[in-house]
Design a protein around this motif. Sequence first.
Motif, PDB file in Angstrom:
ATOM      1  N   ASP A  46      11.417  -2.766  -3.805  1.00  0.00           N
ATOM      2  CA  ASP A  46      11.315  -3.975  -3.012  1.00  0.00           C
ATOM      3  C   ASP A  46       9.906  -4.057  -2.417  1.00  0.00           C
ATOM      4  N   SER A  47       9.610  -5.157  -1.768  1.00  0.00           N
ATOM      5  CA  SER A  47       8.246  -5.405  -1.290  1.00  0.00           C
ATOM      6  C   SER A  47       7.791  -4.397  -0.235  1.00  0.00           C
ATOM      7  N   VAL A  48       8.708  -3.845   0.518  1.00  0.00           N
ATOM      8  CA  VAL A  48       8.332  -2.831   1.503  1.00  0.00           C
ATOM      9  C   VAL A  48       7.774  -1.588   0.806  1.00  0.00           C
ATOM     10  N   HIS A  49       8.292  -1.284  -0.369  1.00  0.00           N
ATOM     11  CA  HIS A  49       7.774  -0.144  -1.123  1.00  0.00           C
ATOM     12  C   HIS A  49       6.300  -0.354  -1.484  1.00  0.00           C
ATOM     13  N   LEU A  50       5.928  -1.598  -1.771  1.00  0.00           N
ATOM     14  CA  LEU A  50       4.537  -1.882  -2.118  1.00  0.00           C
ATOM     15  C   LEU A  50       3.617  -1.583  -0.939  1.00  0.00           C
ATOM     16  N   LEU A  51       4.013  -1.968   0.253  1.00  0.00           N
ATOM     17  CA  LEU A  51       3.205  -1.681   1.442  1.00  0.00           C
ATOM     18  C   LEU A  51       3.088  -0.180   1.687  1.00  0.00           C
ATOM     19  N   THR A  52       4.182   0.527   1.526  1.00  0.00           N
ATOM     20  CA  THR A  52       4.169   1.982   1.676  1.00  0.00           C
ATOM     21  C   THR A  52       3.244   2.605   0.645  1.00  0.00           C
ATOM     22  N   LEU A  53       3.309   2.105  -0.587  1.00  0.00           N
ATOM     23  CA  LEU A  53       2.470   2.630  -1.659  1.00  0.00           C
ATOM     24  C   LEU A  53       0.989   2.371  -1.387  1.00  0.00           C
ATOM     25  N   VAL A  54       0.654   1.189  -0.889  1.00  0.00           N
ATOM     26  CA  VAL A  54      -0.745   0.871  -0.582  1.00  0.00           C
ATOM     27  C   VAL A  54      -1.298   1.849   0.446  1.00  0.00           C
ATOM     28  N   MET A  55      -0.545   2.094   1.492  1.00  0.00           N
ATOM     29  CA  MET A  55      -1.014   3.029   2.520  1.00  0.00           C
ATOM     30  C   MET A  55      -1.192   4.433   1.946  1.00  0.00           C
ATOM     31  N   ALA A  56      -0.272   4.867   1.103  1.00  0.00           N
ATOM     32  CA  ALA A  56      -0.369   6.192   0.488  1.00  0.00           C
ATOM     33  C   ALA A  56      -1.563   6.274  -0.456  1.00  0.00           C
ATOM     34  N   LEU A  57      -1.810   5.210  -1.217  1.00  0.00           N
ATOM     35  CA  LEU A  57      -2.952   5.195  -2.134  1.00  0.00           C
ATOM     36  C   LEU A  57      -4.265   5.242  -1.372  1.00  0.00           C
ATOM     37  N   GLU A  58      -4.371   4.461  -0.315  1.00  0.00           N
ATOM     38  CA  GLU A  58      -5.607   4.450   0.465  1.00  0.00           C
ATOM     39  C   GLU A  58      -5.842   5.796   1.131  1.00  0.00           C
ATOM     40  N   ARG A  59      -4.793   6.426   1.598  1.00  0.00           N
ATOM     41  CA  ARG A  59      -4.903   7.759   2.193  1.00  0.00           C
ATOM     42  C   ARG A  59      -5.315   8.779   1.130  1.00  0.00           C
ATOM     43  N   SER A  60      -4.734   8.666  -0.037  1.00  0.00           N
ATOM     44  CA  SER A  60      -4.989   9.621  -1.119  1.00  0.00           C
ATOM     45  C   SER A  60      -6.383   9.475  -1.723  1.00  0.00           C
ATOM     46  N   THR A  61      -6.826   8.234  -1.899  1.00  0.00           N
ATOM     47  CA  THR A  61      -8.123   8.004  -2.547  1.00  0.00           C
ATOM     48  C   THR A  61      -9.271   7.927  -1.554  1.00  0.00           C
ATOM     49  N   GLY A  62      -8.960   7.652  -0.295  1.00  0.00           N
ATOM     50  CA  GLY A  62     -10.007   7.530   0.702  1.00  0.00           C
ATOM     51  C   GLY A  62     -10.760   6.213   0.651  1.00  0.00           C
ATOM     52  N   ARG A  63     -10.192   5.249  -0.038  1.00  0.00           N
ATOM     53  CA  ARG A  63     -10.835   3.929  -0.106  1.00  0.00           C
ATOM     54  C   ARG A  63      -9.775   2.828  -0.128  1.00  0.00           C
ATOM     55  N   PRO A  64     -10.190   1.633   0.271  1.00  0.00           N
ATOM     56  CA  PRO A  64      -9.215   0.536   0.325  1.00  0.00           C
ATOM     57  C   PRO A  64      -8.831   0.025  -1.065  1.00  0.00           C
ATOM     58  N   VAL A  65      -7.640  -0.528  -1.138  1.00  0.00           N
ATOM     59  CA  VAL A  65      -7.169  -1.191  -2.349  1.00  0.00           C
ATOM     60  C   VAL A  65      -7.146  -2.683  -2.028  1.00  0.00           C
ATOM     61  N   SER A  66      -7.682  -3.499  -2.905  1.00  0.00           N
ATOM     62  CA  SER A  66      -7.734  -4.946  -2.680  1.00  0.00           C
ATOM     63  C   SER A  66      -6.330  -5.535  -2.634  1.00  0.00           C
ATOM     64  N   MET A  67      -5.960  -6.041  -1.473  1.00  0.00           N
ATOM     65  CA  MET A  67      -4.617  -6.610  -1.319  1.00  0.00           C
ATOM     66  C   MET A  67      -4.399  -7.839  -2.205  1.00  0.00           C
ATOM     67  N   PRO A  68      -5.369  -8.770  -2.308  1.00  0.00           N
ATOM     68  CA  PRO A  68      -5.138  -9.903  -3.220  1.00  0.00           C
ATOM     69  C   PRO A  68      -4.917  -9.453  -4.667  1.00  0.00           C
ATOM     70  N   ASP A  69      -5.703  -8.476  -5.130  1.00  0.00           N
ATOM     71  CA  ASP A  69      -5.513  -7.968  -6.489  1.00  0.00           C
ATOM     72  C   ASP A  69      -4.165  -7.269  -6.621  1.00  0.00           C
ATOM     73  N   LEU A  70      -3.818  -6.520  -5.604  1.00  0.00           N
ATOM     74  CA  LEU A  70      -2.563  -5.785  -5.625  1.00  0.00           C
ATOM     75  C   LEU A  70      -1.367  -6.729  -5.700  1.00  0.00           C
ATOM     76  N   LEU A  71      -1.424  -7.818  -4.956  1.00  0.00           N
ATOM     77  CA  LEU A  71      -0.313  -8.765  -4.958  1.00  0.00           C
ATOM     78  C   LEU A  71      -0.156  -9.486  -6.289  1.00  0.00           C
ATOM     79  N   GLU A  72      -1.212  -9.488  -7.091  1.00  0.00           N
ATOM     80  CA  GLU A  72      -1.128 -10.099  -8.421  1.00  0.00           C
ATOM     81  C   GLU A  72      -0.746  -9.102  -9.502  1.00  0.00           C
ATOM     82  N   ALA A  73      -0.700  -7.822  -9.168  1.00  0.00           N
ATOM     83  CA  ALA A  73      -0.372  -6.787 -10.150  1.00  0.00           C
ATOM     84  C   ALA A  73       1.108  -6.877 -10.513  1.00  0.00           C
ATOM     85  N   PRO A  74       1.428  -7.016 -11.799  1.00  0.00           N
ATOM     86  CA  PRO A  74       2.825  -7.169 -12.201  1.00  0.00           C
ATOM     87  C   PRO A  74       3.584  -5.856 -12.420  1.00  0.00           C
TER      88      PRO A  74
END
Length: 75
Positions: free
Chosen positions: A35-63
Amino acid sequence: MNTVDEFVTLVSDEVGLPITAEHLDTGFDEVPGWDSVHLLTLVMALERSTGRPVSMPDLLEAPTLGDVYRLAVSP
């Protein structure tokens, strides 16, 4: 996080869904329990793991999760 296997482990551990590499090219609506809450959790985990931001507009278009992975590891 440098490999697909590390990404799958991150999703499983942080989001709490038992995904495998086979789920990476599956649409989000077909990933069991997603569900959409999982996407938000994943974004935070990715940014923590990679040390850089993930583009939210690009992420929302990712299928798929595979597209999210490519966004997270692209320079």
